[in-house]
Design a protein around this motif. Structure first.
Motif, PDB file in Angstrom:
ATOM      1  N   GLN A  90       0.833  -1.202   0.000  1.00 30.71           N
ATOM      2  CA  GLN A  90       0.000   0.000   0.000  1.00 30.71           C
ATOM      3  C   GLN A  90       0.869   1.255   0.000  1.00 30.71           C
ATOM      4  O   GLN A  90       0.598   2.213  -0.731  1.00 30.71           O
ATOM      5  CB  GLN A  90      -0.914   0.010   1.230  1.00 30.71           C
ATOM      6  CG  GLN A  90      -2.055  -0.988   1.173  1.00 30.71           C
ATOM      7  CD  GLN A  90      -2.936  -0.895   2.417  1.00 30.71           C
ATOM      8  OE1 GLN A  90      -3.124   0.175   2.970  1.00 30.71           O
ATOM      9  NE2 GLN A  90      -3.461  -2.025   2.852  1.00 30.71           N
ATOM     10  N   ASN A 117       2.577   1.722  -3.353  1.00 31.15           N
ATOM     11  CA  ASN A 117       1.611   2.263  -4.313  1.00 31.15           C
ATOM     12  C   ASN A 117       1.426   3.760  -4.132  1.00 31.15           C
ATOM     13  O   ASN A 117       1.284   4.507  -5.106  1.00 31.15           O
ATOM     14  CB  ASN A 117       0.256   1.557  -4.143  1.00 31.15           C
ATOM     15  CG  ASN A 117       0.028   0.486  -5.188  1.00 31.15           C
ATOM     16  OD1 ASN A 117       0.214   0.713  -6.384  1.00 31.15           O
ATOM     17  ND2 ASN A 117      -0.364  -0.685  -4.757  1.00 31.15           N
ATOM     18  N   ARG A 118       1.432   4.212  -2.882  1.00 33.08           N
ATOM     19  CA  ARG A 118       1.286   5.641  -2.605  1.00 33.08           C
ATOM     20  C   ARG A 118       2.428   6.447  -3.238  1.00 33.08           C
ATOM     21  O   ARG A 118       2.212   7.498  -3.846  1.00 33.08           O
ATOM     22  CB  ARG A 118       1.256   5.857  -1.093  1.00 33.08           C
ATOM     23  CG  ARG A 118       0.732   7.234  -0.683  1.00 33.08           C
ATOM     24  CD  ARG A 118       0.981   7.464   0.803  1.00 33.08           C
ATOM     25  NE  ARG A 118       0.547   6.341   1.620  1.00 33.08           N
ATOM     26  CZ  ARG A 118      -0.705   6.152   2.005  1.00 33.08           C
ATOM     27  NH1 ARG A 118      -1.647   7.005   1.630  1.00 33.08           N
ATOM     28  NH2 ARG A 118      -1.016   5.118   2.759  1.00 33.08           N
ATOM     29  N   ILE A 162       4.460   5.523  -5.801  1.00 35.11           N
ATOM     30  CA  ILE A 162       4.485   5.475  -7.269  1.00 35.11           C
ATOM     31  C   ILE A 162       3.368   6.333  -7.855  1.00 35.11           C
ATOM     32  O   ILE A 162       3.516   6.917  -8.939  1.00 35.11           O
ATOM     33  CB  ILE A 162       4.405   4.011  -7.779  1.00 35.11           C
ATOM     34  CG1 ILE A 162       4.948   3.914  -9.215  1.00 35.11           C
ATOM     35  CG2 ILE A 162       3.003   3.462  -7.709  1.00 35.11           C
ATOM     36  CD1 ILE A 162       6.394   4.240  -9.363  1.00 35.11           C
ATOM     37  N   ASN A 163       2.243   6.454  -7.145  1.00 32.39           N
ATOM     38  CA  ASN A 163       1.171   7.347  -7.599  1.00 32.39           C
ATOM     39  C   ASN A 163       1.622   8.803  -7.563  1.00 32.39           C
ATOM     40  O   ASN A 163       1.299   9.590  -8.456  1.00 32.39           O
ATOM     41  CB  ASN A 163      -0.076   7.159  -6.728  1.00 32.39           C
ATOM     42  CG  ASN A 163      -0.837   5.895  -7.063  1.00 32.39           C
ATOM     43  OD1 ASN A 163      -0.781   5.402  -8.189  1.00 32.39           O
ATOM     44  ND2 ASN A 163      -1.564   5.354  -6.096  1.00 32.39           N
ATOM     45  N   VAL A 175       5.708   4.048 -14.920  1.00 33.22           N
ATOM     46  CA  VAL A 175       4.899   4.115 -13.700  1.00 33.22           C
ATOM     47  C   VAL A 175       3.701   3.175 -13.808  1.00 33.22           C
ATOM     48  O   VAL A 175       3.374   2.436 -12.876  1.00 33.22           O
ATOM     49  CB  VAL A 175       4.422   5.561 -13.437  1.00 33.22           C
ATOM     50  CG1 VAL A 175       3.301   5.579 -12.395  1.00 33.22           C
ATOM     51  CG2 VAL A 175       5.582   6.421 -12.964  1.00 33.22           C
ATOM     52  N   ILE A 176       3.053   3.191 -14.963  1.00 35.55           N
ATOM     53  CA  ILE A 176       1.897   2.304 -15.187  1.00 35.55           C
ATOM     54  C   ILE A 176       2.305   0.842 -15.082  1.00 35.55           C
ATOM     55  O   ILE A 176       1.598   0.024 -14.481  1.00 35.55           O
ATOM     56  CB  ILE A 176       1.259   2.594 -16.565  1.00 35.55           C
ATOM     57  CG1 ILE A 176       0.602   3.981 -16.560  1.00 35.55           C
ATOM     58  CG2 ILE A 176       0.225   1.523 -16.920  1.00 35.55           C
ATOM     59  CD1 ILE A 176       0.118   4.435 -17.914  1.00 35.55           C
ATOM     60  N   LYS A 202       2.827  -0.030 -11.458  1.00 35.87           N
ATOM     61  CA  LYS A 202       1.538  -0.171 -10.770  1.00 35.87           C
ATOM     62  C   LYS A 202       0.891  -1.521 -11.092  1.00 35.87           C
ATOM     63  O   LYS A 202       0.288  -2.157 -10.213  1.00 35.87           O
ATOM     64  CB  LYS A 202       0.613   0.982 -11.157  1.00 35.87           C
ATOM     65  CG  LYS A 202       1.041   2.325 -10.578  1.00 35.87           C
ATOM     66  CD  LYS A 202       0.172   3.464 -11.065  1.00 35.87           C
ATOM     67  CE  LYS A 202      -1.211   3.394 -10.498  1.00 35.87           C
ATOM     68  NZ  LYS A 202      -2.019   4.584 -10.838  1.00 35.87           N
ATOM     69  N   ASN A 203       1.018  -1.956 -12.336  1.00 37.30           N
ATOM     70  CA  ASN A 203       0.479  -3.271 -12.713  1.00 37.30           C
ATOM     71  C   ASN A 203       1.207  -4.393 -11.969  1.00 37.30           C
ATOM     72  O   ASN A 203       0.580  -5.358 -11.504  1.00 37.30           O
ATOM     73  CB  ASN A 203       0.601  -3.478 -14.222  1.00 37.30           C
ATOM     74  CG  ASN A 203      -0.380  -2.636 -15.011  1.00 37.30           C
ATOM     75  OD1 ASN A 203      -1.428  -2.245 -14.491  1.00 37.30           O
ATOM     76  ND2 ASN A 203      -0.058  -2.347 -16.258  1.00 37.30           N
ATOM     77  N   LEU A 240       2.800  -4.087  -9.082  1.00 37.96           N
ATOM     78  CA  LEU A 240       2.439  -3.993  -7.663  1.00 37.96           C
ATOM     79  C   LEU A 240       1.074  -4.618  -7.400  1.00 37.96           C
ATOM     80  O   LEU A 240       0.856  -5.257  -6.368  1.00 37.96           O
ATOM     81  CB  LEU A 240       2.440  -2.528  -7.211  1.00 37.96           C
ATOM     82  CG  LEU A 240       3.810  -1.868  -7.023  1.00 37.96           C
ATOM     83  CD1 LEU A 240       3.642  -0.382  -6.714  1.00 37.96           C
ATOM     84  CD2 LEU A 240       4.617  -2.547  -5.930  1.00 37.96           C
ATOM     85  N   GLU A 241       0.151  -4.434  -8.338  1.00 40.38           N
ATOM     86  CA  GLU A 241      -1.171  -5.034  -8.186  1.00 40.38           C
ATOM     87  C   GLU A 241      -1.073  -6.561  -8.240  1.00 40.38           C
ATOM     88  O   GLU A 241      -1.758  -7.268  -7.481  1.00 40.38           O
ATOM     89  CB  GLU A 241      -2.109  -4.531  -9.276  1.00 40.38           C
ATOM     90  CG  GLU A 241      -3.503  -5.137  -9.263  1.00 40.38           C
ATOM     91  CD  GLU A 241      -4.265  -4.877  -7.976  1.00 40.38           C
ATOM     92  OE1 GLU A 241      -5.190  -5.655  -7.666  1.00 40.38           O
ATOM     93  OE2 GLU A 241      -3.925  -3.909  -7.270  1.00 40.38           O
ATOM     94  N   ARG A 249       0.251  -7.591  -4.945  1.00 36.69           N
ATOM     95  CA  ARG A 249      -0.793  -7.449  -3.928  1.00 36.69           C
ATOM     96  C   ARG A 249      -1.751  -8.643  -3.964  1.00 36.69           C
ATOM     97  O   ARG A 249      -2.147  -9.173  -2.916  1.00 36.69           O
ATOM     98  CB  ARG A 249      -1.568  -6.154  -4.141  1.00 36.69           C
ATOM     99  CG  ARG A 249      -2.527  -5.808  -2.991  1.00 36.69           C
ATOM    100  CD  ARG A 249      -3.484  -4.722  -3.379  1.00 36.69           C
ATOM    101  NE  ARG A 249      -4.425  -5.201  -4.380  1.00 36.69           N
ATOM    102  CZ  ARG A 249      -5.501  -5.913  -4.115  1.00 36.69           C
ATOM    103  NH1 ARG A 249      -5.793  -6.251  -2.868  1.00 36.69           N
ATOM    104  NH2 ARG A 249      -6.306  -6.314  -5.077  1.00 36.69           N
TER     105      ARG A 249
END
Length: 295
Positions: free
Chosen positions: A255, A258-259, A261-262, A277-278, A281-282, A284-285, A288
């Motif tokens: 979490q 993710n904060r 990288i956003n 970055v995208i 995020k993929n 990291l998801e 997760r």
């Protein structure tokens, strides 16, 4: 260093003392808490609290479905006992349904005795201490097999997570490298745009340009976010090495990653960096989702 344990698994255990054979089956899936559901024959219900304690000692987290069955081996010591009260309830319920739906006929004996626990097989003068030993042994065997399966899957989850971490760290290094030229690229584009709009005869105010560049540099500085993001990846690695019941810790770290990288994505307008970055995020998801299966 403990192993990582998946919350998904199956284990079966048996114990035969010559009089009875106890079979225990345990299935687990992911859950935020320790959610235990137990199904036993009616005459073993008195032992459910002990079964629950055994499960809690062996399994920290997840939805746990435990099934206990008993088969008596010695026919001379086995009796079939009718549960007349339960049989009457089944009969009354069937008659009520038939009356409500206008169906002719009464509930037949063949139908009633097929319902669970109407006829119960049990040992005459059941020794509860012997029964306790049988159930506990079968349960412990089932938990041992379950944990073995959960450990195997836990190893696979760790491999997948670490594989994603390698890609994530490569991308964050690339972002860090590309961000070093962002301010200079912005300065050149800004100057070029002004000349394009006002023409070459316009004399550029260097002070105003300098102020604009300083403001942009401050807004687009992502060094702190990159440092914190890398720190989260180090924490993730350390927690994975610790092993054991670490699912909640890992979820919190992801979490926070993710904060960061956003924030990086919101600060940078560079297309190449945004694409990276995208991708992070993929990844990291994906991590997760895998963490959700870790105890």
């Amino acid at each position: 260093m403990a192993n990582i344990i998946s919350m998904t698994g199956y284990g079966k255990g048996e114990y035969n003392d010559g009089k009875r054979c106890i079979t225990a089956e345990i299935k687990t899936i992911n859950n935020r808490y320790c959610d235990i559901n137990i199904k036993t024959p009616r005459h073993l219900r008195f032992f459910e609290d002990n079964i629950r304690k055994i499960l809690k000692n062996g399994i920290q987290r997840g939805r746990i479905d435990a099934y206990i069955n008993i088969d008596y081996i010695s026919e001379s010591d086995t009796v079939i006992v009718p549960n007349l009260c339960l049989a009457k309830q089944y009969k009354d319920a069937i008659d009520e349904i038939k009356n409500e739906l206008n169906i002719n006929g009464n509930a037949s004996l063949d139908t009633i005795i097929k319902f669970q626990d109407v006829l119960v097989s049990r040992e005459y003068n059941e020794d509860e201490e012997e029964l306790r030993i049988c159930v506990e042994t079968a349960m412990n065997n089932a938990i041992e097999n379950l944990v073995a399966m959960r450990l195997v899957e836990g190893d696979q989850l760790e491999c997948d997570i670490r594989s994603s971490m390698i890609k994530i760290l490569e991308l964050i290094e690339e972002i860090s490298k590309n961000s070093e030229t962002i301010v200079q690229d912005y300065k050149l584009k800004f100057e070029s745009r002004i000349k394009e709009l006002l023409g070459s005869t316009y004399e550029l105010d260097e002070n105003r340009l300098y102020n604009e560049i300083v403001i942009y540099a401050d807004k687009s500085d992502i060094n702190e976010e990159i440092v914190r993001f890398k720190s989260h990846m180090v924490q993730l690695d350390n927690v994975l090495k610790t092993g054991g019941s670490i699912g909640r810790k890992l979820d919190f770290i992801i979490q926070e990653a993710n904060r960061e990288i956003n924030t990086i994505g919101s600060k940078i307008g560079n297309l190449d960096i945004i694409q990276m970055v995208i991708e992070i995020k993929n990844l990291l998801e994906k991590v997760r989702e895998q963490i959700q299966n870790i105890e």
